[in-house]
Scaffold this motif. Structure first.
Motif, short mmCIF file in Angstrom:
data_model
loop_
_atom_site.label_atom_id
_atom_site.label_comp_id
_atom_site.label_asym_id
_atom_site.label_seq_id
_atom_site.Cartn_x
_atom_site.Cartn_y
_atom_site.Cartn_z
N LEU A 129 0.83 -1.20 0.00
CA LEU A 129 0.00 0.00 0.00
C LEU A 129 0.86 1.26 0.00
CD1 LEU A 129 -3.01 0.89 0.15
CD2 LEU A 129 -2.72 1.01 2.64
N ALA A 130 1.94 1.23 0.78
CA ALA A 130 2.81 2.40 0.89
C ALA A 130 3.74 2.56 -0.31
CB ALA A 130 3.64 2.31 2.17
N SER A 131 3.84 1.53 -1.15
CA SER A 131 4.78 1.55 -2.27
C SER A 131 4.10 1.89 -3.60
CB SER A 131 5.46 0.17 -2.39
OG SER A 131 6.15 -0.15 -1.22
N ASP A 132 2.88 2.41 -3.52
CA ASP A 132 2.15 2.63 -4.77
C ASP A 132 2.86 3.58 -5.73
OD1 ASP A 132 1.75 4.78 -3.09
OD2 ASP A 132 -0.39 5.03 -3.56
N VAL A 133 3.43 4.68 -5.21
CA VAL A 133 4.10 5.64 -6.09
C VAL A 133 5.34 5.02 -6.71
CG1 VAL A 133 5.26 7.87 -6.22
CG2 VAL A 133 3.18 7.63 -4.83
N ASP A 134 6.11 4.26 -5.93
CA ASP A 134 7.31 3.61 -6.46
C ASP A 134 6.95 2.59 -7.53
OD1 ASP A 134 8.99 5.06 -4.82
OD2 ASP A 134 8.94 3.57 -3.21
N LEU A 135 5.87 1.88 -7.32
CA LEU A 135 5.50 0.81 -8.25
C LEU A 135 4.72 1.31 -9.46
CD1 LEU A 135 4.39 -1.87 -5.64
CD2 LEU A 135 6.40 -1.99 -7.10
N SER A 155 2.99 -12.83 -5.19
CA SER A 155 3.93 -12.07 -6.01
C SER A 155 3.43 -11.90 -7.43
CB SER A 155 5.30 -12.76 -6.02
OG SER A 155 5.85 -12.81 -4.72
N ALA A 156 2.89 -12.99 -8.00
CA ALA A 156 2.35 -12.91 -9.36
C ALA A 156 1.14 -11.98 -9.41
CB ALA A 156 1.98 -14.30 -9.86
N ASP A 157 0.28 -12.05 -8.40
CA ASP A 157 -0.89 -11.18 -8.37
C ASP A 157 -0.48 -9.72 -8.25
OD1 ASP A 157 -2.54 -13.34 -8.65
OD2 ASP A 157 -3.27 -13.35 -6.58
N LEU A 158 0.54 -9.44 -7.43
CA LEU A 158 1.03 -8.08 -7.29
C LEU A 158 1.64 -7.58 -8.60
CD1 LEU A 158 2.70 -8.21 -3.76
CD2 LEU A 158 0.78 -6.77 -4.41
N GLY A 159 2.44 -8.42 -9.24
CA GLY A 159 3.04 -8.03 -10.50
C GLY A 159 1.99 -7.75 -11.56
N ARG A 160 0.98 -8.61 -11.61
CA ARG A 160 -0.10 -8.42 -12.58
C ARG A 160 -0.85 -7.12 -12.30
NH1 ARG A 160 -2.20 -12.72 -11.38
NH2 ARG A 160 -0.87 -13.97 -12.71
N ALA A 161 -1.06 -6.82 -11.02
CA ALA A 161 -1.75 -5.58 -10.66
C ALA A 161 -0.93 -4.37 -11.07
CB ALA A 161 -2.02 -5.56 -9.16
N GLU A 196 -1.16 -3.94 -14.85
CA GLU A 196 -2.47 -3.46 -15.29
C GLU A 196 -2.69 -2.00 -14.92
OE1 GLU A 196 -5.22 -6.20 -13.60
OE2 GLU A 196 -4.64 -7.86 -14.94
N PHE A 197 -2.28 -1.61 -13.71
CA PHE A 197 -2.44 -0.21 -13.30
C PHE A 197 -1.54 0.70 -14.13
CE2 PHE A 197 -4.89 -1.82 -9.91
CZ PHE A 197 -5.49 -0.76 -9.24
N SER A 198 -0.33 0.24 -14.44
CA SER A 198 0.57 1.02 -15.28
C SER A 198 -0.01 1.16 -16.68
CB SER A 198 1.95 0.37 -15.34
OG SER A 198 2.51 0.29 -14.03
N SER A 199 -0.65 0.10 -17.17
CA SER A 199 -1.26 0.13 -18.49
C SER A 199 -2.37 1.18 -18.53
CB SER A 199 -1.85 -1.24 -18.83
OG SER A 199 -0.84 -2.23 -18.86
N GLN A 200 -3.16 1.25 -17.46
CA GLN A 200 -4.24 2.22 -17.40
C GLN A 200 -3.71 3.64 -17.44
OE1 GLN A 200 -6.35 1.21 -13.82
NE2 GLN A 200 -6.81 -0.87 -14.53
N GLN A 201 -2.56 3.85 -16.80
CA GLN A 201 -1.97 5.18 -16.80
C GLN A 201 -1.51 5.56 -18.20
OE1 GLN A 201 1.70 5.56 -14.61
NE2 GLN A 201 1.43 7.77 -14.32
#
Length: 296
Positions: free
Chosen positions: A73-79, A280-286, A289-294
């Motif tokens: 949750l705290a790493s959203d900007v980094d990720l 880990s796979a679910d986090l990577g996929r998320a 997908e979020f980067s794709s939306q951006q």
């Protein structure tokens, strides 16, 4: 006792008796997405439920969930390159859904543990002296959620201030159960799962990382992961076992060398390995997908 290693976004957890994450090298046996079948019926033997309780595994899952969820949750900007907002929080709540974590871990551990060892394991862990050790392990793992507490423990160990009469027993415990190597391999596997899923979720095929690039990225972190694993592990063990008598700790370590102890070590590693790979796979996929939306 058991601990778990920190990887990309999933930090170490602790459980009685060894340390767990992967058992295979990344790229050799590819990470599994481990998609569970929710709502499926599962018959859990009573003696396994008893062992689960004696190992305080429900408490461990709570700690692991809090640690991983909070860090992600705290790493959203980094990720993501931007605040994730409510959508990111909701996605993480799905990934770290408590009932799912407990159900997945229980299912995988039950499948990996030879039931012929359940009586011996329950007999050993039901002893009050052993329960005291398990409670110490879980308590210190929970205390390590506070970064200041963990940093002080690491500093004490690195500066030689935490060395006690237990030093030889702890070293033997780590060697017998191959705790450092198993955690390092587990972290590498989980990092691979994260990057593989993130790459696969990228909308532009030409910009996706190749498997070779992913492997290079993962192995570039191996030295740092190994050092961090060793520091965390010894800081944790010296802190948790400091109040334990030499006699009790020697018996605890000796049991880990028995057939039953090694069977438990294997089962816990196998179970947490699959759970962490899925997370880990679910986090990577998320992230992908979020980067794709951006980008869109």
């Amino acid at each position: 006792m058991i601990c778990w290693l920190r990887l990309f976004l999933v930090k170490v957890a602790v459980v009685p008796f060894a340390i767990g994450l992967g058992l295979t090298h990344p790229g050799v046996a590819g990470p599994q997405s481990a998609t569970p079948t929710h709502g499926s019926a599962q018959t859990v033997p009573q003696d396994f439920e008893r062992l689960w309780s004696l190992l305080h595994l429900d408490d461990l899952v709570v700690i692991m969930r809090e640690e991983g969820f909070t860090l992600a949750l705290a790493s959203d900007v980094d990720l993501l390159g931007r605040p994730g907002g409510q959508a990111w929080t909701q996605r993480l709540e799905q990934i770290y859904e408590m009932d799912r974590l407990q159900r997945d871990l229980q299912r995988e551990m039950l499948a990996a543990l030879n039931p012929t060892h359940l009586d011996a394991l329950c007999d050993f862990y039901s002893a009050q002296s052993v329960q005291n050790v398990v409670v110490l392990e879980v308590s210190v793992r929970r205390a390590f959620l506070d970064a200041d507490v963990e940093d002080r423990a690491r500093s004490a160990w690195l500066n030689g201030l935490a060395l006690t009469a237990h030093e030889d027993a702890i070293l033997h415990f780590v060697e017998v159960n191959d705790l450092i190597e198993r955690n390092v391999v587990g972290a590498l596997n989980s990092n691979y799962a994260f990057l593989r899923a993130m790459t696969d979720a990228h909308p532009v095929a030409a910009e996706r990382m190749t498997d070779q690039q992913i492997l290079a990225e993962v192995w570039a972190e191996e030295v740092e992961i190994r050092q961090d694993t060793s520091e965390w592990l010894f800081a944790f063990l010296t802190t948790a076992y400091d109040p334990v008598s030499e006699e009790v700790l020697d018996a605890y370590v000796a049991f880990s060398e028995t057939d039953a102890g090694q069977a438990l070590n294997h089962a816990i590693f196998a179970a947490f390995d699959k759970m962490y790979l899925r997370i880990s796979a679910d986090l990577g996929r998320a992230v992908g997908e979020f980067s794709s939306q951006q980008e869109l």
